[in-house]
Design a protein around this motif. Structure first.
Motif, PDB file in Angstrom:
ATOM      1  N   PHE A  53       0.861  -1.186   0.000  1.00  0.00           N
ATOM      2  CA  PHE A  53       0.000   0.000   0.000  1.00  0.00           C
ATOM      3  C   PHE A  53       0.890   1.226   0.000  1.00  0.00           C
ATOM      4  O   PHE A  53       1.883   1.276   0.699  1.00  0.00           O
ATOM      5  N   SER A  54       0.529   2.233  -0.795  1.00  0.00           N
ATOM      6  CA  SER A  54       1.339   3.438  -0.858  1.00  0.00           C
ATOM      7  C   SER A  54       0.534   4.600  -1.409  1.00  0.00           C
ATOM      8  O   SER A  54      -0.426   4.400  -2.158  1.00  0.00           O
ATOM      9  N   SER A  55       0.957   5.803  -1.053  1.00  0.00           N
ATOM     10  CA  SER A  55       0.409   6.973  -1.725  1.00  0.00           C
ATOM     11  C   SER A  55       1.013   6.999  -3.126  1.00  0.00           C
ATOM     12  O   SER A  55       2.101   6.477  -3.361  1.00  0.00           O
ATOM     13  N   LEU A  56       0.287   7.574  -4.075  1.00  0.00           N
ATOM     14  CA  LEU A  56       0.729   7.583  -5.461  1.00  0.00           C
ATOM     15  C   LEU A  56       0.824   8.994  -6.009  1.00  0.00           C
ATOM     16  O   LEU A  56       1.775   9.333  -6.692  1.00  0.00           O
ATOM     17  N   SER A  57      -0.168   9.821  -5.709  1.00  0.00           N
ATOM     18  CA  SER A  57      -0.216  11.165  -6.289  1.00  0.00           C
ATOM     19  C   SER A  57      -0.953  12.097  -5.334  1.00  0.00           C
ATOM     20  O   SER A  57      -1.902  11.686  -4.668  1.00  0.00           O
ATOM     21  N   LEU A  58      -0.515  13.347  -5.303  1.00  0.00           N
ATOM     22  CA  LEU A  58      -1.207  14.360  -4.509  1.00  0.00           C
ATOM     23  C   LEU A  58      -2.281  15.056  -5.334  1.00  0.00           C
ATOM     24  O   LEU A  58      -3.339  15.420  -4.822  1.00  0.00           O
ATOM     25  N   ASP A  59      -2.023  15.235  -6.626  1.00  0.00           N
ATOM     26  CA  ASP A  59      -2.974  15.935  -7.493  1.00  0.00           C
ATOM     27  C   ASP A  59      -3.160  15.172  -8.788  1.00  0.00           C
ATOM     28  O   ASP A  59      -2.320  15.306  -9.686  1.00  0.00           O
ATOM     29  N   PRO A  60      -4.173  14.323  -8.899  1.00  0.00           N
ATOM     30  CA  PRO A  60      -5.237  14.097  -7.917  1.00  0.00           C
ATOM     31  C   PRO A  60      -4.749  13.196  -6.791  1.00  0.00           C
ATOM     32  O   PRO A  60      -3.741  12.500  -6.942  1.00  0.00           O
ATOM     33  N   PRO A  61      -5.474  13.173  -5.672  1.00  0.00           N
ATOM     34  CA  PRO A  61      -5.060  12.331  -4.546  1.00  0.00           C
ATOM     35  C   PRO A  61      -5.311  10.859  -4.853  1.00  0.00           C
ATOM     36  O   PRO A  61      -6.457  10.412  -4.900  1.00  0.00           O
ATOM     37  N   LEU A  62      -4.229  10.116  -5.098  1.00  0.00           N
ATOM     38  CA  LEU A  62      -4.329   8.705  -5.455  1.00  0.00           C
ATOM     39  C   LEU A  62      -3.482   7.853  -4.518  1.00  0.00           C
ATOM     40  O   LEU A  62      -2.406   8.274  -4.076  1.00  0.00           O
ATOM     41  N   ILE A  63      -3.990   6.657  -4.249  1.00  0.00           N
ATOM     42  CA  ILE A  63      -3.228   5.635  -3.512  1.00  0.00           C
ATOM     43  C   ILE A  63      -3.214   4.380  -4.356  1.00  0.00           C
ATOM     44  O   ILE A  63      -3.976   4.266  -5.327  1.00  0.00           O
ATOM     45  N   LEU A  64      -2.343   3.441  -3.987  1.00  0.00           N
ATOM     46  CA  LEU A  64      -2.390   2.141  -4.632  1.00  0.00           C
ATOM     47  C   LEU A  64      -2.296   1.054  -3.582  1.00  0.00           C
ATOM     48  O   LEU A  64      -1.702   1.229  -2.526  1.00  0.00           O
ATOM     49  N   VAL A  65      -2.955  -0.039  -3.878  1.00  0.00           N
ATOM     50  CA  VAL A  65      -2.911  -1.221  -3.030  1.00  0.00           C
ATOM     51  C   VAL A  65      -2.904  -2.419  -3.971  1.00  0.00           C
ATOM     52  O   VAL A  65      -3.537  -2.400  -5.025  1.00  0.00           O
ATOM     53  N   CYS A  66      -2.138  -3.441  -3.614  1.00  0.00           N
ATOM     54  CA  CYS A  66      -1.980  -4.599  -4.500  1.00  0.00           C
ATOM     55  C   CYS A  66      -2.709  -5.811  -3.930  1.00  0.00           C
ATOM     56  O   CYS A  66      -2.678  -6.058  -2.729  1.00  0.00           O
ATOM     57  N   LEU A  67      -3.360  -6.567  -4.838  1.00  0.00           N
ATOM     58  CA  LEU A  67      -4.150  -7.728  -4.460  1.00  0.00           C
ATOM     59  C   LEU A  67      -3.790  -8.899  -5.367  1.00  0.00           C
ATOM     60  O   LEU A  67      -3.823  -8.773  -6.596  1.00  0.00           O
TER      61      LEU A  67
END
Length: 166
Positions: A39-53
């Protein structure tokens, strides 16, 4: 020559990561969730995160098809929740500690943080799918987060006062 998978796994086990439980609701209204340490933050603009499954996970299809999900960043005393949501063949929601939170999705009221996301994009990540979420709302508590490193749960080191104010 390609890397030996055991060497890669051993090296990555040395990298500490936050422990999260990601939840959603299936089209039939049933709660679904899994434990993720990728899990990690990805972008501030736009606010994006990522999570792996993992593509082989029982919850994979529900999360790939959902339009919303909730990332619960676990607090240090919630390792039991992490283990329960990592187990197969059990009712992960039977303990009753998940309550309706942001978007009405099941969440931990006592999590150290929660990020309610709309699904932005699903990317191919080899044997995993990368769920990219656009953060719609965020909750931040004051509990110490749970960390996973060297195949066990750990507590992060306290911040040095000089670093905390920078």
């Amino acid at each position: 020559m390609p890397i030996d998978p055991r060497d890669f796994t051993r090296a990555m086990a040395r990298v500490p990561g936050p422990v999260t439980v990601v939840t959603t609701v299936s089209p039939s209204g049933e709660p679904r969730g899994f434990t993720a340490s990728s899990f990690s933050s990805l972008s501030l603009d736009p606010p994006l995160i990522l999570v792996c499954l993992d593509k082989g996970a029982s919850t994979h299809d529900v999360f790939v098809d959902t339009d919303r999900f909730l990332v619960n960043v676990l607090a240090q005393e919630q390792s039991g929740v992490a283990m329960r949501f990592a187990a197969s063949g059990t009712d992960r929601f039977a303990a009753g500690d998940m309550v309706p939170c942001e978007f009405g999705l099941p969440g931990l009221a006592a999590a150290t943080a929660r990020l309610a996301c709309s699904t932005h994009e699903i990317l191919d990540g080899g044997d995993h799918s990368i769920l990219v979420g656009r953060v719609e709302t965020a909750y931040s508590g004051d509990r110490t987060p749970l960390v996973y490193c060297d195949r066990s749960f750990a507590r992060p080191a306290p911040a040095e006062p000089a670093l905390a104010t920078r």
